[in-house]
Scaffold this motif. Structure first.
Motif, PDB file in Angstrom:
ATOM      1  N   HIS A  10       0.855  -1.194   0.000  1.00  0.00           N
ATOM      2  CA  HIS A  10       0.000   0.000   0.000  1.00  0.00           C
ATOM      3  C   HIS A  10       0.894   1.249   0.000  1.00  0.00           C
ATOM      4  O   HIS A  10       1.711   1.381  -0.901  1.00  0.00           O
ATOM      5  CB  HIS A  10      -1.013  -0.038   1.140  1.00  0.00           C
ATOM      6  CG  HIS A  10      -2.225   0.790   0.834  1.00  0.00           C
ATOM      7  ND1 HIS A  10      -2.990   0.582  -0.283  1.00  0.00           N
ATOM      8  CD2 HIS A  10      -2.785   1.852   1.472  1.00  0.00           C
ATOM      9  CE1 HIS A  10      -3.971   1.484  -0.308  1.00  0.00           C
ATOM     10  NE2 HIS A  10      -3.858   2.270   0.738  1.00  0.00           N
ATOM     11  N   HIS A  51      -2.473  11.869   5.502  1.00  0.00           N
ATOM     12  CA  HIS A  51      -3.866  12.244   5.708  1.00  0.00           C
ATOM     13  C   HIS A  51      -4.521  11.249   6.641  1.00  0.00           C
ATOM     14  O   HIS A  51      -3.858  10.340   7.142  1.00  0.00           O
ATOM     15  CB  HIS A  51      -4.616  12.378   4.375  1.00  0.00           C
ATOM     16  CG  HIS A  51      -4.736  11.116   3.561  1.00  0.00           C
ATOM     17  ND1 HIS A  51      -3.662  10.455   3.029  1.00  0.00           N
ATOM     18  CD2 HIS A  51      -5.830  10.402   3.178  1.00  0.00           C
ATOM     19  CE1 HIS A  51      -4.080   9.394   2.356  1.00  0.00           C
ATOM     20  NE2 HIS A  51      -5.392   9.343   2.434  1.00  0.00           N
ATOM     21  N   ASP A  55      -6.474   3.612   5.659  1.00  0.00           N
ATOM     22  CA  ASP A  55      -5.444   2.840   4.952  1.00  0.00           C
ATOM     23  C   ASP A  55      -4.077   3.533   5.018  1.00  0.00           C
ATOM     24  O   ASP A  55      -3.104   3.056   4.416  1.00  0.00           O
ATOM     25  CB  ASP A  55      -5.850   2.555   3.493  1.00  0.00           C
ATOM     26  CG  ASP A  55      -6.138   3.799   2.682  1.00  0.00           C
ATOM     27  OD1 ASP A  55      -6.825   4.706   3.197  1.00  0.00           O
ATOM     28  OD2 ASP A  55      -5.679   3.882   1.526  1.00  0.00           O
ATOM     29  N   HIS A  56      -4.017   4.645   5.800  1.00  0.00           N
ATOM     30  CA  HIS A  56      -2.744   5.355   6.033  1.00  0.00           C
ATOM     31  C   HIS A  56      -2.460   5.535   7.515  1.00  0.00           C
ATOM     32  O   HIS A  56      -1.344   5.865   7.899  1.00  0.00           O
ATOM     33  CB  HIS A  56      -2.759   6.724   5.329  1.00  0.00           C
ATOM     34  CG  HIS A  56      -2.952   6.582   3.848  1.00  0.00           C
ATOM     35  ND1 HIS A  56      -1.924   6.726   2.955  1.00  0.00           N
ATOM     36  CD2 HIS A  56      -4.043   6.224   3.120  1.00  0.00           C
ATOM     37  CE1 HIS A  56      -2.385   6.484   1.727  1.00  0.00           C
ATOM     38  NE2 HIS A  56      -3.664   6.168   1.805  1.00  0.00           N
ATOM     39  N   ASP A 143      -1.938  10.516  -1.085  1.00  0.00           N
ATOM     40  CA  ASP A 143      -3.057  10.185  -1.969  1.00  0.00           C
ATOM     41  C   ASP A 143      -3.440  11.473  -2.678  1.00  0.00           C
ATOM     42  O   ASP A 143      -3.837  12.444  -2.031  1.00  0.00           O
ATOM     43  CB  ASP A 143      -4.262   9.689  -1.162  1.00  0.00           C
ATOM     44  CG  ASP A 143      -4.142   8.239  -0.764  1.00  0.00           C
ATOM     45  OD1 ASP A 143      -3.044   7.679  -0.910  1.00  0.00           O
ATOM     46  OD2 ASP A 143      -5.150   7.684  -0.282  1.00  0.00           O
ATOM     47  N   HIS A 193       0.409   2.449  -3.448  1.00  0.00           N
ATOM     48  CA  HIS A 193      -1.047   2.558  -3.415  1.00  0.00           C
ATOM     49  C   HIS A 193      -1.701   1.792  -4.572  1.00  0.00           C
ATOM     50  O   HIS A 193      -2.549   2.323  -5.296  1.00  0.00           O
ATOM     51  CB  HIS A 193      -1.484   4.035  -3.434  1.00  0.00           C
ATOM     52  CG  HIS A 193      -2.765   4.310  -2.673  1.00  0.00           C
ATOM     53  ND1 HIS A 193      -4.002   4.198  -3.258  1.00  0.00           N
ATOM     54  CD2 HIS A 193      -2.996   4.676  -1.398  1.00  0.00           C
ATOM     55  CE1 HIS A 193      -4.938   4.497  -2.371  1.00  0.00           C
ATOM     56  NE2 HIS A 193      -4.348   4.791  -1.226  1.00  0.00           N
TER      57      HIS A 193
HETATM   58 MN    MN Z   1      -5.336   5.722   0.504  1.00  0.00          MN
END
Ligand code: MN
Ligand code: NI
Length: 231
Positions: A10, A51, A55-56, A143, A193
């Motif tokens: 990711h 951010h 998923d971060h 992102d 990502h």
């Molecule tokens: Mn993301």
């Protein structure tokens, strides 16, 4: 001196330089289906958050609480982390730069969103432009869509490494990432990502070929757990 970068799948990276361990967007197993390690196997001195999306940030508070690492990100994201177990935070905002022990970090524009995992406001998303003390310039796009603002980075001299999302759907896809790499005048690209979830399946090796054939920019594709070194 060198930068040693480990990719955990990711957008999760570990950057090791001058004795510092810097974790970017911690998303480890089992939250991250690609990650070969869980958060309790990771050490950190600094945690960079682009951010608020889970998923971060899913493992950020736990990693910060366990390690005492300094959490760096936008003010809202850092404040949320401090309310959820992080002991030390450094809030910033778009356009601001600050000199940390590992180098100078500037918060750049990202076109995306930034809600926290619990739905609370996470400020605006960012990329990060870092001049490490070892001399390497690295752009973490975060992102984002392709944006013309990326040209500012190229006009300021470009970067040794651009870490760019290529997954499409939630961020720019491979074609726009080729343009982004040219806008920021990257010497080298690390794609991130992608492949984590079905909507962001991509062939990063095809992206690498396209990037070289269209822009003559080198690309390193890392499998999760893979390492690249900038000498
Ligand atoms: Mn993301
Ligand atoms: Ni996101």
């Amino acid at each position: 001196m060198t930068l040693r970068i480990t990719y955990y799948g990711h957008s999760t990276l570990m950057v090791e330089t001058s004795g510092h361990k810097i974790v970017v967007d911690p998303f480890f197993a089992p939250n991250n289906p690609l990650a070969p390690v869980s958060v309790d196997e990771v050490e950190a001195d600094f945690i960079l958050l682009t951010h608020g999306h889970s998923d971060h940030t899913a493992d950020a508070a736990a990693l910060a609480a366990a390690t005492g690492a300094l959490v760096i990100g936008n003010f809202e994201v850092v404040s949320w982390m401090e309310a959820h177990g992080a002991k030390r935070g450094h809030g910033m905002n778009t356009g601001g730069a600050y000199t940390f022990p590992f180098g100078r970090l500037k918060m750049t524009v990202a076109h995306h969103s930034s809600t926290m995992p619990d739905g609370s406001a996470g400020g605006n998303p960012n990329g990060m432009l870092i001049t490490f003390n070892d001399g390497h310039d690295v752009y973490l796009a975060g992102d984002t869509a392709l944006t013309y603002d990326m040209k500012l980075i190229g006009e300021a001299g470009g970067v040794d490494l651009a870490v760019l999302p290529i997954g499409d759907n939630f961020t720019m896809g491979p074609d726009d990432a080729v343009v982004a790499a040219q806008f920021v005048k990257a010497k080298h690209v690390l794609p991130v990502h992608y492949n984590t979830f079905p909507p962001i399946r991509q062939n990063a090796y095809n992206f690498a070929k396209e990037l070289y054939s269209l822009a003559e920019i080198d690309c390193t594709v890392l499998e999760p757990g893979g390492v690249m070194v900038l000498e």
